[in-house]
Design a protein around this motif. Structure first.
Motif, PDB file in Angstrom:
ATOM      1  N   ALA A 172       7.329   2.621   5.810  1.00 34.10           N
ATOM      2  CA  ALA A 172       6.265   2.748   4.793  1.00 34.10           C
ATOM      3  C   ALA A 172       5.283   3.890   5.828  1.00 34.10           C
ATOM      4  O   ALA A 172       4.496   4.535   5.865  1.00 34.10           O
ATOM      5  N   ASP A 173       5.297   3.112   6.904  1.00 31.85           N
ATOM      6  CA  ASP A 173       4.749   3.652   8.485  1.00 31.85           C
ATOM      7  C   ASP A 173       4.958   5.001   8.643  1.00 31.85           C
ATOM      8  O   ASP A 173       4.458   5.413   9.660  1.00 31.85           O
ATOM      9  N   MET A 174       6.439   5.569   8.544  1.00 31.07           N
ATOM     10  CA  MET A 174       6.250   6.621   9.096  1.00 31.07           C
ATOM     11  C   MET A 174       6.122   8.162   8.872  1.00 31.07           C
ATOM     12  O   MET A 174       6.118   7.646   7.015  1.00 31.07           O
ATOM     13  N   ARG A 175       5.659   8.901   9.036  1.00 30.83           N
ATOM     14  CA  ARG A 175       4.808  10.104   8.477  1.00 30.83           C
ATOM     15  C   ARG A 175       5.302  10.411   7.707  1.00 30.83           C
ATOM     16  O   ARG A 175       4.966  11.251   6.743  1.00 30.83           O
ATOM     17  N   TRP A 176       6.357  10.707   7.915  1.00 35.74           N
ATOM     18  CA  TRP A 176       7.594  11.745   6.948  1.00 35.74           C
ATOM     19  C   TRP A 176       7.720  11.125   5.556  1.00 35.74           C
ATOM     20  O   TRP A 176       8.278  11.643   4.484  1.00 35.74           O
ATOM     21  N   VAL A 177       7.312   9.875   5.468  1.00 37.30           N
ATOM     22  CA  VAL A 177       8.039   8.952   3.952  1.00 37.30           C
ATOM     23  C   VAL A 177       6.579   8.884   3.256  1.00 37.30           C
ATOM     24  O   VAL A 177       5.794   8.489   3.527  1.00 37.30           O
ATOM     25  N   ASN A 178       6.645   8.540   1.883  1.00 37.24           N
ATOM     26  CA  ASN A 178       5.314   8.609   1.266  1.00 37.24           C
ATOM     27  C   ASN A 178       6.343   7.824   0.293  1.00 37.24           C
ATOM     28  O   ASN A 178       7.076   7.591  -0.328  1.00 37.24           O
ATOM     29  N   SER A 179       4.958   6.857   0.435  1.00 35.57           N
ATOM     30  CA  SER A 179       5.772   5.629   0.180  1.00 35.57           C
ATOM     31  C   SER A 179       5.321   5.445  -1.216  1.00 35.57           C
ATOM     32  O   SER A 179       6.060   4.523  -2.137  1.00 35.57           O
ATOM     33  N   LEU A 180       4.295   6.358  -2.205  1.00 36.72           N
ATOM     34  CA  LEU A 180       4.473   5.827  -3.356  1.00 36.72           C
ATOM     35  C   LEU A 180       6.344   6.010  -4.204  1.00 36.72           C
ATOM     36  O   LEU A 180       7.368   5.727  -5.030  1.00 36.72           O
ATOM     37  N   TYR A 181       6.407   7.444  -3.841  1.00 37.06           N
ATOM     38  CA  TYR A 181       8.150   7.944  -4.065  1.00 37.06           C
ATOM     39  C   TYR A 181       9.050   7.332  -3.267  1.00 37.06           C
ATOM     40  O   TYR A 181      10.077   6.531  -4.145  1.00 37.06           O
ATOM     41  N   LEU A 182       8.811   6.209  -2.284  1.00 35.30           N
ATOM     42  CA  LEU A 182       9.927   5.064  -1.413  1.00 35.30           C
ATOM     43  C   LEU A 182      10.005   3.647  -2.508  1.00 35.30           C
ATOM     44  O   LEU A 182      11.203   3.133  -3.016  1.00 35.30           O
ATOM     45  N   TYR A 183       8.768   3.794  -3.501  1.00 37.05           N
ATOM     46  CA  TYR A 183       8.619   2.223  -4.616  1.00 37.05           C
ATOM     47  C   TYR A 183       9.111   3.050  -5.520  1.00 37.05           C
ATOM     48  O   TYR A 183      10.276   2.011  -6.238  1.00 37.05           O
ATOM     49  N   ALA A 184       9.559   4.325  -5.604  1.00 43.19           N
ATOM     50  CA  ALA A 184       9.856   4.592  -6.843  1.00 43.19           C
ATOM     51  C   ALA A 184      11.318   4.572  -6.869  1.00 43.19           C
ATOM     52  O   ALA A 184      11.662   4.101  -7.837  1.00 43.19           O
ATOM     53  N   LEU A 185      11.996   5.199  -5.531  1.00 44.92           N
ATOM     54  CA  LEU A 185      13.534   4.837  -5.529  1.00 44.92           C
ATOM     55  C   LEU A 185      13.902   3.539  -5.467  1.00 44.92           C
ATOM     56  O   LEU A 185      15.394   3.032  -5.997  1.00 44.92           O
ATOM     57  N   THR A 186      12.440   2.462  -4.586  1.00 48.03           N
ATOM     58  CA  THR A 186      13.407   1.197  -5.483  1.00 48.03           C
ATOM     59  C   THR A 186      13.456   0.898  -6.875  1.00 48.03           C
ATOM     60  O   THR A 186      14.191  -0.556  -7.292  1.00 48.03           O
ATOM     61  N   LEU A 187      13.034   0.982  -7.373  1.00 51.40           N
ATOM     62  CA  LEU A 187      12.861   0.626  -9.003  1.00 51.40           C
ATOM     63  C   LEU A 187      14.082   1.147  -9.664  1.00 51.40           C
ATOM     64  O   LEU A 187      14.426   0.840 -10.072  1.00 51.40           O
ATOM     65  N   THR A 188      14.777   2.741  -9.634  1.00 49.48           N
ATOM     66  CA  THR A 188      15.382   2.666  -9.531  1.00 49.48           C
ATOM     67  C   THR A 188      17.084   2.259  -9.262  1.00 49.48           C
ATOM     68  O   THR A 188      17.489   2.189  -9.965  1.00 49.48           O
ATOM     69  N   GLY A 189      16.826   2.185  -8.417  1.00 51.53           N
ATOM     70  CA  GLY A 189      18.005   1.019  -7.313  1.00 51.53           C
ATOM     71  C   GLY A 189      18.231  -0.286  -8.314  1.00 51.53           C
ATOM     72  O   GLY A 189      19.524  -1.021  -8.397  1.00 51.53           O
ATOM     73  N   THR A 190      17.304  -1.170  -8.064  1.00 45.03           N
ATOM     74  CA  THR A 190      16.875  -1.983  -8.954  1.00 45.03           C
ATOM     75  C   THR A 190      17.818  -1.543 -10.476  1.00 45.03           C
ATOM     76  O   THR A 190      18.306  -2.642 -10.778  1.00 45.03           O
ATOM     77  N   GLY A 191      17.153  -1.161 -10.796  1.00 45.42           N
ATOM     78  CA  GLY A 191      17.820  -0.848 -12.300  1.00 45.42           C
ATOM     79  C   GLY A 191      19.191  -0.172 -12.515  1.00 45.42           C
ATOM     80  O   GLY A 191      19.773  -0.824 -13.256  1.00 45.42           O
ATOM     81  N   ILE A 192      19.820   0.182 -11.750  1.00 45.67           N
ATOM     82  CA  ILE A 192      21.094   0.442 -11.544  1.00 45.67           C
ATOM     83  C   ILE A 192      22.256  -0.818 -11.285  1.00 45.67           C
ATOM     84  O   ILE A 192      22.959  -0.749 -12.064  1.00 45.67           O
ATOM     85  N   ALA A 193      21.545  -1.648 -10.186  1.00 47.18           N
ATOM     86  CA  ALA A 193      21.813  -2.773  -9.769  1.00 47.18           C
ATOM     87  C   ALA A 193      22.379  -3.269 -10.906  1.00 47.18           C
ATOM     88  O   ALA A 193      23.446  -4.466 -11.891  1.00 47.18           O
ATOM     89  N   LEU A 194      20.966  -3.773 -11.890  1.00 46.66           N
ATOM     90  CA  LEU A 194      21.826  -4.957 -13.073  1.00 46.66           C
ATOM     91  C   LEU A 194      21.988  -4.377 -14.099  1.00 46.66           C
ATOM     92  O   LEU A 194      22.892  -4.975 -14.743  1.00 46.66           O
TER      93      LEU A 194
END
Length: 510
Positions: free
Chosen positions: A354-376
């Motif tokens: 999240a501290d990296m300038r090229w990373v959009n933290s809102l998209y990063l959060y959405a990616l973690t939600l998608t990964g969790t849903g697929i694993a479940l």
């Protein structure tokens, strides 16, 4: 209560002491609630209640901690992180010790679920707020370290409580864990505020008013009411005084007719009540303004769906392995411990990203939600214990996105409104955590299988991730032609701030 100057205090120095103290505070407060699964079988055998009724204890302690977040953050705003952390130490320790003497499960829901839950909510609000105040460029890393305290606490307390139960029994375990929680008051020591909280500012302003030199002549502003409720002018010779009302000069002009009539009307009381209720009215107006923010509201909906689906399966995963015959008894490293370890790793890694300038933290959060849903969704089709271990590790890593909530909230609403906005956000998450286990339990009672329960949980989390992705991708088309300056001016609310476009807010969350 000294305050630290903002210049030179960010991203280092005393800020790392704040990180250490906040880490230990979350470790001590959330250690037992995060490993409540160890206490669950003991409560079942001790109180002989149903599994559904007993499960409310673990559900309430986590849900209450988040549902009460708006109140907890308001306490931090008014009194500061240090006094709130001291009081939370008394709440957590008192609730744990009181649970050792619980006569029934209903009392346990109150002592462990509500009292300890409120204490954990106070700690969570205080530690995240003070950390965000001390860090800017390294805020993601700092929040990742602080929130890792809950995962480390859950991992260590699981083994610790097991050993204490074998040595001292359930009551002795809760008493010792409660005594350890008293160290929360020591963690409050380093939490020096960046700025004085609202309560102390009001006290300082009142003290300065009393210290101002009085002029040579002051127009009498007192009304003395005797026992017969007859109004007379103020004098030092009256001995039958019952009530002294000090009135502002503007109020004296407005109430000239009231003094002449000699009757204390309700208008004076109404004005006093209106003056006292003004801060609450302003707080409500600010809350409504936050809920009208499309980006913030989308974030709240996403975290509600995530909490509704991702929290319950972690509690039942070990039972899934046993019911499917994938393992006999308890494994050397239980699935819950794998989730706790990988969650801590995820919080650190996601905080650094999240501290990296090229990373959009809102998209990063959405990616973690998608990964969790697929694993479940893959858990019901997994037919080996190794497969469940891998999926548990994935779920735990993506669940480390809790370290991103304060970071993203700060980017959306600003550091000035972080405390209030984060409280609202955690309230949404708390409702999801509280409702999740009963819903999953109802699915199991209905089908006598965990398959439909995990499909429901995975769908909720996957929908939250897709919703956030689609919302962020369509935002640049919104509000480009919306009128500016159409926000109604509320009494006592600063309206000088220009409204920020939703697409600009999403672009800034990086």
């Amino acid at each position: 209560m000294g305050a630290v100057k903002a210049e030179g205090a960010l991203d280092g120095g005393w800020g790392w002491m704040i990180v250490l103290a906040s880490f230990m505070a979350q470790f001590l407060s959330f250690g037992s609630p995060q490993s409540v699964g160890v206490l669950y079988p003991e409560w079942l055998s001790a109180f002989q209640e149903g599994k559904g009724m007993t499960a409310w204890v673990g559900s309430m302690v986590s849900g209450v901690a988040f549902i009460t977040s708006p109140v907890c953050n308001a306490c931090v705003d008014n009194f500061g992180a240090r006094p709130v952390t001291v009081f939370s130490g008394l709440m957590v320790a008192g609730g744990l010790m009181l649970s050792a003497f619980a006569p029934n499960i209903s009392f346990l829901i109150f002592s462990y679920g509500i009292v300890v839950g409120i204490g954990c909510g106070l700690v969570y609000a205080a530690t995240l707020t003070i950390t965000c105040q001390y860090f800017d460029k390294r805020r993601g890393l700092a929040l990742g370290i602080v929130t890792t305290g809950t995962s480390v606490g859950g991992f260590i307390y699981a083994t610790l409580q097991n050993e204490l139960i074998e040595l001292f029994g359930l009551e002795g375990c809760l008493l010792i864990v409660g005594a350890l929680a008293l160290n929360l008051m020591a963690c409050a020591g380093p939490m020096r505020p960046m700025n004085l909280p609202g309560y102390y500012l009001k006290q300082r302003a009142a003290l300065q008013r009393t210290e101002e030199p009085e002029p040579l002549y002051i127009k009498p502003t007192a009304i003395i009411i005797d026992s017969d409720l007859k109004t007379t002018s103020g004098s030092a010779d009256k001995t039958v005084t019952k009530l002294l009302i000090i009135k502002e000069p503007t109020q004296l002009q407005e109430s000239e007719g009231e003094r002449k009539g000699g009757i204390l009307t309700c208008s004076v009381v109404a004005r006093a009540i209106k003056k006292q209720m003004r801060p609450y009215r302003q707080y409500l107006c600010k809350t409504i303004e936050l809920l009208q923010d499309r980006v913030f509201m989308a974030f709240c909906i996403a975290i509600f769906l995530f909490s509704l689906g991702a929290f319950p399966p972690v509690l039942f995963m070990e039972d899934v392995a046993q019911s499917e015959g994938l393992i006999d008894g308890i494994a050397l490293i239980p699935l819950v411990s794998i989730v706790a370890m990988t969650t801590g790793i995820g919080k650190l890694v996601l905080g650094i990203l999240a501290d990296m300038r090229w990373v959009n933290s809102l998209y990063l959060y959405a990616l973690t939600l998608t990964g969790t849903g697929i694993a479940l969704l893959l858990i019901p089709v997994s037919k080996s214990y190794i497969g469940l271990q891998v999926l548990s590790a994935a779920i735990g890593f993506f669940s480390g996105n809790w370290s991103l909530t304060s970071y993203i909230t700060t980017k959306i609403v600003g550091i000035e409104r972080l405390s209030q906005a984060h409280g609202i956000l955690m309230c949404f998450g708390g409702f999801g955590i509280t409702l999740g286990p009963p819903v999953v339990g109802w699915f199991f009672d209905w089908t006598q299988s965990y398959d439909l329960a995990f499909y429901f949980s995975g769908t909720c989390v996957l929908v939250s991730g897709i919703f956030l992705f689609l919302f962020c991708s369509t935002l640049p088309c919104w509000n480009r032609t919306s009128e500016e300056g159409n926000f109604p001016a509320e009494e006592g609310i600063n309206t000088s701030r220009q409204p920020t476009l939703d697409c600009d807010k999403v672009a800034s969350v990086a």
